[in-house]
Motif scaffolding. Structure first.
Motif, PDB file in Angstrom:
ATOM      1  N   PHE A   1       5.899  30.870 -72.881  1.00  8.19           N
ATOM      2  CA  PHE A   1       7.256  31.127 -72.415  1.00  8.19           C
ATOM      3  C   PHE A   1       7.804  32.377 -73.084  1.00  8.19           C
ATOM      4  CE2 PHE A   1      11.902  30.350 -73.091  1.00  8.19           C
ATOM      5  CZ  PHE A   1      12.297  30.471 -71.761  1.00  8.19           C
ATOM      6  N   ALA A   2       8.255  33.360 -72.255  1.00  5.42           N
ATOM      7  CA  ALA A   2       8.738  34.626 -72.802  1.00  5.42           C
ATOM      8  C   ALA A   2      10.226  34.842 -72.566  1.00  5.42           C
ATOM      9  CB  ALA A   2       7.950  35.788 -72.190  1.00  5.42           C
ATOM     10  N   GLY A   3      10.867  33.994 -71.796  1.00  7.01           N
ATOM     11  CA  GLY A   3      12.301  34.168 -71.574  1.00  7.01           C
ATOM     12  C   GLY A   3      12.697  33.767 -70.168  1.00  7.01           C
ATOM     13  N   VAL A   4      13.937  34.088 -69.826  1.00  8.89           N
ATOM     14  CA  VAL A   4      14.509  33.726 -68.522  1.00  8.89           C
ATOM     15  C   VAL A   4      15.261  34.930 -67.975  1.00  8.89           C
ATOM     16  CG1 VAL A   4      16.243  32.313 -67.357  1.00  8.89           C
ATOM     17  CG2 VAL A   4      14.694  31.263 -69.004  1.00  8.89           C
ATOM     18  N   LEU A   5      15.013  35.218 -66.705  1.00  2.63           N
ATOM     19  CA  LEU A   5      15.751  36.254 -65.993  1.00  2.63           C
ATOM     20  C   LEU A   5      16.729  35.553 -65.057  1.00  2.63           C
ATOM     21  CD1 LEU A   5      16.108  39.266 -65.134  1.00  2.63           C
ATOM     22  CD2 LEU A   5      14.416  38.804 -63.348  1.00  2.63           C
ATOM     23  N   TYR A   6      17.982  35.988 -65.088  1.00  4.97           N
ATOM     24  CA  TYR A   6      18.963  35.329 -64.221  1.00  4.97           C
ATOM     25  C   TYR A   6      19.863  36.366 -63.552  1.00  4.97           C
ATOM     26  CZ  TYR A   6      22.720  36.005 -67.701  1.00  4.97           C
ATOM     27  OH  TYR A   6      23.650  36.543 -68.546  1.00  4.97           O
ATOM     28  N   ALA A   7      20.391  35.937 -62.411  1.00  7.96           N
ATOM     29  CA  ALA A   7      21.352  36.741 -61.655  1.00  7.96           C
ATOM     30  C   ALA A   7      22.617  35.922 -61.481  1.00  7.96           C
ATOM     31  CB  ALA A   7      20.788  37.126 -60.294  1.00  7.96           C
ATOM     32  N   SER A   8      23.757  36.566 -61.652  1.00  7.67           N
ATOM     33  CA  SER A   8      25.048  35.907 -61.455  1.00  7.67           C
ATOM     34  C   SER A   8      25.557  36.207 -60.050  1.00  7.67           C
ATOM     35  CB  SER A   8      26.068  36.390 -62.492  1.00  7.67           C
ATOM     36  OG  SER A   8      25.672  36.003 -63.792  1.00  7.67           O
ATOM     37  N   PHE A   9      25.673  35.151 -59.280  1.00 11.74           N
ATOM     38  CA  PHE A   9      26.155  35.259 -57.902  1.00 11.74           C
ATOM     39  C   PHE A   9      27.652  34.997 -57.909  1.00 11.74           C
ATOM     40  CE2 PHE A   9      26.893  33.664 -53.626  1.00 11.74           C
ATOM     41  CZ  PHE A   9      26.156  34.534 -52.857  1.00 11.74           C
ATOM     42  N   ALA A  10      28.462  36.010 -57.671  1.00 11.58           N
ATOM     43  CA  ALA A  10      29.909  35.913 -57.837  1.00 11.58           C
ATOM     44  C   ALA A  10      30.531  35.000 -56.787  1.00 11.58           C
ATOM     45  CB  ALA A  10      30.542  37.296 -57.747  1.00 11.58           C
ATOM     46  N   ILE A  11      31.350  34.061 -57.248  1.00 11.36           N
ATOM     47  CA  ILE A  11      32.060  33.178 -56.332  1.00 11.36           C
ATOM     48  C   ILE A  11      33.116  33.948 -55.551  1.00 11.36           C
ATOM     49  CG2 ILE A  11      33.663  31.221 -56.274  1.00 11.36           C
ATOM     50  CD1 ILE A  11      32.034  29.870 -58.356  1.00 11.36           C
ATOM     51  N   GLU A  12      33.643  35.028 -56.127  1.00  9.45           N
ATOM     52  CA  GLU A  12      34.614  35.850 -55.403  1.00  9.45           C
ATOM     53  C   GLU A  12      34.016  36.378 -54.101  1.00  9.45           C
ATOM     54  OE1 GLU A  12      36.139  38.948 -57.775  1.00  9.45           O
ATOM     55  OE2 GLU A  12      37.147  37.638 -59.211  1.00  9.45           O
TER      56      GLU A  12
ATOM     57  N   ALA B   1      30.667  31.752 -61.558  1.00  5.06           N
ATOM     58  CA  ALA B   1      29.516  32.319 -60.866  1.00  5.06           C
ATOM     59  C   ALA B   1      28.471  31.233 -60.650  1.00  5.06           C
ATOM     60  CB  ALA B   1      28.915  33.474 -61.661  1.00  5.06           C
ATOM     61  N   LEU B   2      27.651  31.467 -59.652  1.00  4.56           N
ATOM     62  CA  LEU B   2      26.477  30.643 -59.402  1.00  4.56           C
ATOM     63  C   LEU B   2      25.288  31.394 -59.984  1.00  4.56           C
ATOM     64  CD1 LEU B   2      25.821  27.976 -57.867  1.00  4.56           C
ATOM     65  CD2 LEU B   2      25.127  29.416 -55.943  1.00  4.56           C
ATOM     66  N   VAL B   3      24.496  30.715 -60.795  1.00  3.07           N
ATOM     67  CA  VAL B   3      23.400  31.367 -61.513  1.00  3.07           C
ATOM     68  C   VAL B   3      22.078  31.063 -60.827  1.00  3.07           C
ATOM     69  CG1 VAL B   3      22.109  31.454 -63.678  1.00  3.07           C
ATOM     70  CG2 VAL B   3      24.602  31.401 -63.711  1.00  3.07           C
ATOM     71  N   LEU B   4      21.305  32.112 -60.562  1.00  4.40           N
ATOM     72  CA  LEU B   4      19.947  32.004 -60.043  1.00  4.40           C
ATOM     73  C   LEU B   4      19.009  32.490 -61.140  1.00  4.40           C
ATOM     74  CD1 LEU B   4      21.903  32.373 -57.531  1.00  4.40           C
ATOM     75  CD2 LEU B   4      19.908  33.231 -56.315  1.00  4.40           C
ATOM     76  N   ALA B   5      18.090  31.650 -61.569  1.00  2.68           N
ATOM     77  CA  ALA B   5      17.266  31.989 -62.730  1.00  2.68           C
ATOM     78  C   ALA B   5      15.786  31.718 -62.450  1.00  2.68           C
ATOM     79  CB  ALA B   5      17.715  31.183 -63.946  1.00  2.68           C
ATOM     80  N   ARG B   6      14.932  32.540 -63.104  1.00  2.18           N
ATOM     81  CA  ARG B   6      13.479  32.366 -63.036  1.00  2.18           C
ATOM     82  C   ARG B   6      12.887  32.499 -64.438  1.00  2.18           C
ATOM     83  NH1 ARG B   6      10.260  31.967 -58.809  1.00  2.18           N
ATOM     84  NH2 ARG B   6      11.191  32.061 -56.715  1.00  2.18           N
ATOM     85  N   ARG B   7      11.818  31.764 -64.666  1.00  6.62           N
ATOM     86  CA  ARG B   7      11.109  31.794 -65.940  1.00  6.62           C
ATOM     87  C   ARG B   7      10.231  33.043 -66.011  1.00  6.62           C
ATOM     88  NH1 ARG B   7       8.224  27.587 -69.487  1.00  6.62           N
ATOM     89  NH2 ARG B   7       6.309  28.631 -70.138  1.00  6.62           N
ATOM     90  N   VAL B   8      10.147  33.592 -67.207  1.00  5.98           N
ATOM     91  CA  VAL B   8       9.273  34.735 -67.467  1.00  5.98           C
ATOM     92  C   VAL B   8       8.203  34.283 -68.453  1.00  5.98           C
ATOM     93  CG1 VAL B   8       9.133  37.085 -68.323  1.00  5.98           C
ATOM     94  CG2 VAL B   8      11.175  36.337 -67.086  1.00  5.98           C
ATOM     95  N   ASP B   9       6.953  34.516 -68.098  1.00  5.68           N
ATOM     96  CA  ASP B   9       5.822  34.117 -68.943  1.00  5.68           C
ATOM     97  C   ASP B   9       5.109  35.332 -69.504  1.00  5.68           C
ATOM     98  OD1 ASP B   9       6.141  31.345 -68.628  1.00  5.68           O
ATOM     99  OD2 ASP B   9       5.073  31.384 -66.710  1.00  5.68           O
ATOM    100  N   ALA B  10       4.586  35.173 -70.697  1.00  9.78           N
ATOM    101  CA  ALA B  10       3.744  36.204 -71.308  1.00  9.78           C
ATOM    102  C   ALA B  10       2.362  36.160 -70.662  1.00  9.78           C
ATOM    103  CB  ALA B  10       3.650  35.955 -72.814  1.00  9.78           C
ATOM    104  N   PRO B  11       1.544  37.204 -70.870  1.00  7.54           N
ATOM    105  CA  PRO B  11       0.199  37.217 -70.269  1.00  7.54           C
ATOM    106  C   PRO B  11      -0.644  36.004 -70.646  1.00  7.54           C
ATOM    107  CG  PRO B  11       0.762  39.396 -71.064  1.00  7.54           C
ATOM    108  CD  PRO B  11       1.844  38.492 -71.532  1.00  7.54           C
ATOM    109  N   ASP B  12      -0.420  35.427 -71.829  1.00  4.14           N
ATOM    110  CA  ASP B  12      -1.206  34.263 -72.224  1.00  4.14           C
ATOM    111  C   ASP B  12      -0.596  32.950 -71.739  1.00  4.14           C
ATOM    112  OD1 ASP B  12       1.045  34.179 -73.755  1.00  4.14           O
ATOM    113  OD2 ASP B  12       0.018  34.242 -75.706  1.00  4.14           O
ATOM    114  N   GLY B  13       0.479  33.010 -70.923  1.00  4.87           N
ATOM    115  CA  GLY B  13       1.080  31.810 -70.373  1.00  4.87           C
ATOM    116  C   GLY B  13       2.222  31.246 -71.188  1.00  4.87           C
TER     117      GLY B  13
END
Length: 383
Positions: free
Chosen positions: A186-197, A172-184
């Protein structure tokens, strides 16, 4: 006494009245063949130019389609990032609502396999499908987004791949974005898997001829997907173990198997271009076109084999071949006809000359047939 030597009698050349006509016909036919070959070469060049134009159009259209798909996936990511940040700012995360929003966004993006979120430690916590806490902190996209805060807008999107999914065991091809808490923080990463199929299905819908091919490459020209593709690509586990980052060490997804010509062309023009080279993936020489996919670090390359237009010549080619063959045939028939007419005229002239000699002779002369009947006589015989 020795026998005296006498010079051999000189050979008299046998008259060949047909020879000039044959030579003229051969010269005319050779000229017609040369002109036809030149016209066919020009037609082949025009067909090659049309092939280049068609390849450019196909590549550009394919690039726009992939850009739209990635844009759609990124819009889904931004919607979930906004919802997650909003929940953090208003009392905390509500997993049910967050997962339901991801399922909804997944339905809007048919090319995405799943939407999932890692916490600040890189552990899988939320997302579509069955979620099992899994440590993915070693993924490159997680470390990049954790160490480098995202910039608002498209620049905040990180694209990585192809990656062999630890859970799905699919490339898969991964598309990811950073997630920040209200105080700035680092709170995690959200990603989507783009299927090569899904890319394989998109590529297979193109009409590129018998030996046409498509490549999707990253900015450093690593292979993401190709068509036609080996059966193992995008279907089940990889043929070789993946590295810690999920990339394959050998040929296939993640490998660098592009020609030096493509690398040189992209260095000269990073946006789009054409080239002719032998593809390292299968050793087939192709007329190829590449195009950068929007502002994303991706390239799409399509190619057609030079024999594609030769195996399916256009109507102009058939017209030229037919016209050239017709001219050659008419030339040969015309030469034969002229030769026969000349022979007939020569025979008539000989008959007239013989008649004049017969009439001018002062002696009585008769021409009889086999039955003894008189066929011709001169004036002396009449007298």
């Amino acid at each position: 006494m020795p026998t005296p030597l006498h010079p051999a009698p000189a050979r008299t050349s046998v008259p060949r009245p047909w020879l000039p006509y044959l030579v003229a016909a051969i010269l005319i036919c050779a000229l017609v063949v040369m002109l036809t070959a030149l016209a066919l070469r020009q037609e082949a060049q025009r067909q090659q130019e049309r092939t280049v134009g068609q390849t450019e159009e196909t590549t550009q259209l394919l690039a726009h389609n992939i850009e739209y798909i990635v844009d759609q996936a990124d819009s889904s990511l931004q919607s979930i990032v906004y919802l997650y940040a909003d929940q953090l700012a208003n009392g905390g995360i509500r997993p049910e609502r967050l997962n339901a929003a991801m399922e909804h966004q997944l339905g809007l993006s048919p090319h995405i396999d799943n939407l999932r979120m890692l916490d600040a430690q890189g552990v899988l916590r939320y997302g579509t499908g069955a979620i099992t806490p899994t440590d993915l902190a070693q993924r490159d996209y997680f470390q990049r987004l954790r160490d480098q805060p995202a910039v608002p807008g498209r620049a905040g999107l990180v694209i990585e791949g192809p990656i062999l999914g630890r859970l799905t065991q699919k490339w898969a091809l991964v598309l990811a974005r950073r997630v920040d808490a209200p105080d700035g923080r680092f709170a995690g990463v959200l990603y989507a898997s783009f299927a090569i199929e899904a890319l394989h299905q998109l590529f297979s819908s193109l009409n590129l001829g018998q030996q046409g091919a498509v490549l999707l490459l990253t900015a450093d020209l690593a292979q993401v997907a190709r068509y036609p593709h080996p059966p193992e690509e995008g279907h089940g586990p990889a043929p070789a173990p993946a590295s810690a980052s999920g990339h394959a060490p050998g040929p296939g997804p993640g490998s660098h198997s592009t020609s030096g010509t493509l690398q040189a062309r992209i260095q000269a023009d990073p946006h789009a271009g054409n080239y002719v080279a032998r593809w390292r993936l299968d050793g087939v020489e192709r007329i190829s076109s590449y195009h950068k996919i929007g502002n994303y670090p991706l390239y799409v390359v399509t190619g057609q084999a030079p024999g594609h237009w030769l195996s399916s010549p256009g109507p102009n080619t058939y017209l030229l071949l037919g016209f050239g063959g017709l001219i050659v045939l008419l030339t040969l028939l015309g030469a034969q006809r002229l030769y026969r007419l000349a022979q007939q005229r020569a025979h008539e002239q000989s008959s007239r000359d013989a008649e004049q000699i017969l009439q001018a002779t002062p002696f009585a002369m008769l021409v009889l047939d086999l039955d003894g009947a008189v066929r011709k006589s001169n004036q002396a015989a009449s007298r």
